[in-house]
Scaffold this motif. Structure first.
Motif, PDB file in Angstrom:
ATOM      1  N   LEU A 182       0.472  -1.200  -0.309  1.00 51.53           N
ATOM      2  CA  LEU A 182       0.317   0.274   0.031  1.00 51.53           C
ATOM      3  C   LEU A 182       0.851   1.481   0.047  1.00 51.53           C
ATOM      4  CD1 LEU A 182      -2.236  -1.359   2.708  1.00 51.53           C
ATOM      5  CD2 LEU A 182      -2.921  -0.794  -0.132  1.00 51.53           C
ATOM      6  N   PRO A 183       0.152   2.401  -0.802  1.00 50.88           N
ATOM      7  CA  PRO A 183       1.074   3.341  -0.391  1.00 50.88           C
ATOM      8  C   PRO A 183       1.783   4.121   0.721  1.00 50.88           C
ATOM      9  CG  PRO A 183      -0.783   3.815  -1.451  1.00 50.88           C
ATOM     10  CD  PRO A 183      -1.021   2.345  -1.849  1.00 50.88           C
ATOM     11  N   SER A 184       2.417   4.537   0.884  1.00 55.55           N
ATOM     12  CA  SER A 184       2.340   4.967   2.434  1.00 55.55           C
ATOM     13  C   SER A 184       4.186   6.336   2.617  1.00 55.55           C
ATOM     14  CB  SER A 184       3.105   3.862   3.577  1.00 55.55           C
ATOM     15  OG  SER A 184       4.738   3.800   3.145  1.00 55.55           O
ATOM     16  N   TRP A 185       3.405   6.968   3.216  1.00 58.95           N
ATOM     17  CA  TRP A 185       4.342   9.027   3.199  1.00 58.95           C
ATOM     18  C   TRP A 185       5.702   7.944   4.654  1.00 58.95           C
ATOM     19  CZ3 TRP A 185      -0.222   7.870   1.744  1.00 58.95           C
ATOM     20  CH2 TRP A 185      -1.040   7.519   0.948  1.00 58.95           C
ATOM     21  N   ASP A 186       6.894   8.632   4.508  1.00 52.59           N
ATOM     22  CA  ASP A 186       7.200   9.073   5.962  1.00 52.59           C
ATOM     23  C   ASP A 186       7.755  10.467   5.749  1.00 52.59           C
ATOM     24  OD1 ASP A 186       9.218   7.735   7.928  1.00 52.59           O
ATOM     25  OD2 ASP A 186      10.799   7.886   6.958  1.00 52.59           O
ATOM     26  N   PRO A 187       7.547  11.354   6.119  1.00 49.33           N
ATOM     27  CA  PRO A 187       8.128  12.479   6.360  1.00 49.33           C
ATOM     28  C   PRO A 187       9.526  12.908   7.837  1.00 49.33           C
ATOM     29  CG  PRO A 187       5.381  12.550   6.995  1.00 49.33           C
ATOM     30  CD  PRO A 187       6.186  11.535   6.706  1.00 49.33           C
ATOM     31  N   ARG A 188       9.929  12.842   7.779  1.00 48.77           N
ATOM     32  CA  ARG A 188      11.148  12.949   8.405  1.00 48.77           C
ATOM     33  C   ARG A 188      10.934  14.545   9.224  1.00 48.77           C
ATOM     34  NH1 ARG A 188      14.096  11.551   4.244  1.00 48.77           N
ATOM     35  NH2 ARG A 188      14.139  13.306   3.529  1.00 48.77           N
ATOM     36  N   ASN A 189       9.905  15.324   9.941  1.00 48.52           N
ATOM     37  CA  ASN A 189       9.654  16.678  10.165  1.00 48.52           C
ATOM     38  C   ASN A 189       8.917  17.262   9.792  1.00 48.52           C
ATOM     39  OD1 ASN A 189      10.472  18.504   8.093  1.00 48.52           O
ATOM     40  ND2 ASN A 189      12.652  18.091   8.754  1.00 48.52           N
TER      41      ASN A 189
END
Length: 178
Positions: free
Chosen positions: A136-143
């Motif tokens: 599944l699509p996922s996002w991982d913003p670091r801040n």
């Protein structure tokens, strides 16, 4: 190990208040295993199962140093039990301390790197993609700046989850964001 394989196999499980642990206790007990339970809650369901042969009190797994010290004391008195992880936290504690725990328990723990790839959602997703699996699509913003820039482009509603539950103060599983 003091207990030879020819005797009844003995298992030690923690997380007595977890629903999955009561199921494991019942299954192992009906299969003839001697099941010990480590409980930090007086009313942990697994500690009260008719399939539980022994209950050990211990600090919560979140207090990893005290929990480990208690496990080592249990193992020193009754060596040879199979130690099975019952949560992300116990899997991490057991892997991180496999050499110490291996003195008293039978256990198999993967390397820290392998366990990190399993328990960290981003690393697990990356491993699945490199193995050719669809995820599944996922996002991982670091801040916060990255999250703010990403927010208008997301297909709401979305589920926000912690990357891992290891060493989390709260056991929140995630939140739906609209």
């Amino acid at each position: 190990m003091a207990r030879p394989l020819s005797k009844r196999l003995s298992v030690l499980l923690a997380s007595a208040a977890s629903g999955g642990v009561i199921a494991a206790v019942r299954d192992l007990g009906t299969r003839g295993f001697d099941v010990g339970v480590v409980s930090s809650h007086r009313l942990g369901a697994a500690a009260w199962s008719r399939h539980t042969t022994r209950v050990y009190s211990a600090p919560p797994e979140s207090e990893s140093h005290r929990f480990l010290k208690r496990l080592l004391a249990i193992g020193a008195v009754d060596p040879g039990r199979i130690l099975l992880p019952t949560s992300d936290e116990t899997a991490w504690i057991y892997t991180e301390n496999a050499a110490l725990l291996g003195r008293h328990f039978r256990l198999y723990q993967p390397s820290i790197a392998a366990l990190r790839r399993i328990l960290d959602k981003k690393l697990f997703s990356d491993a699945a993609i490199s193995a050719g699996l669809a995820v599944l699509p996922s996002w991982d913003p670091r801040n916060l700046d990255e999250a703010t820039a990403l927010a208008p482009t997301l297909p709401y509603p979305i589920l926000i989850k912690p990357r891992t539950h290891v060493h989390r103060l709260r056991n929140d599983k995630g939140v739906v964001v609209y």
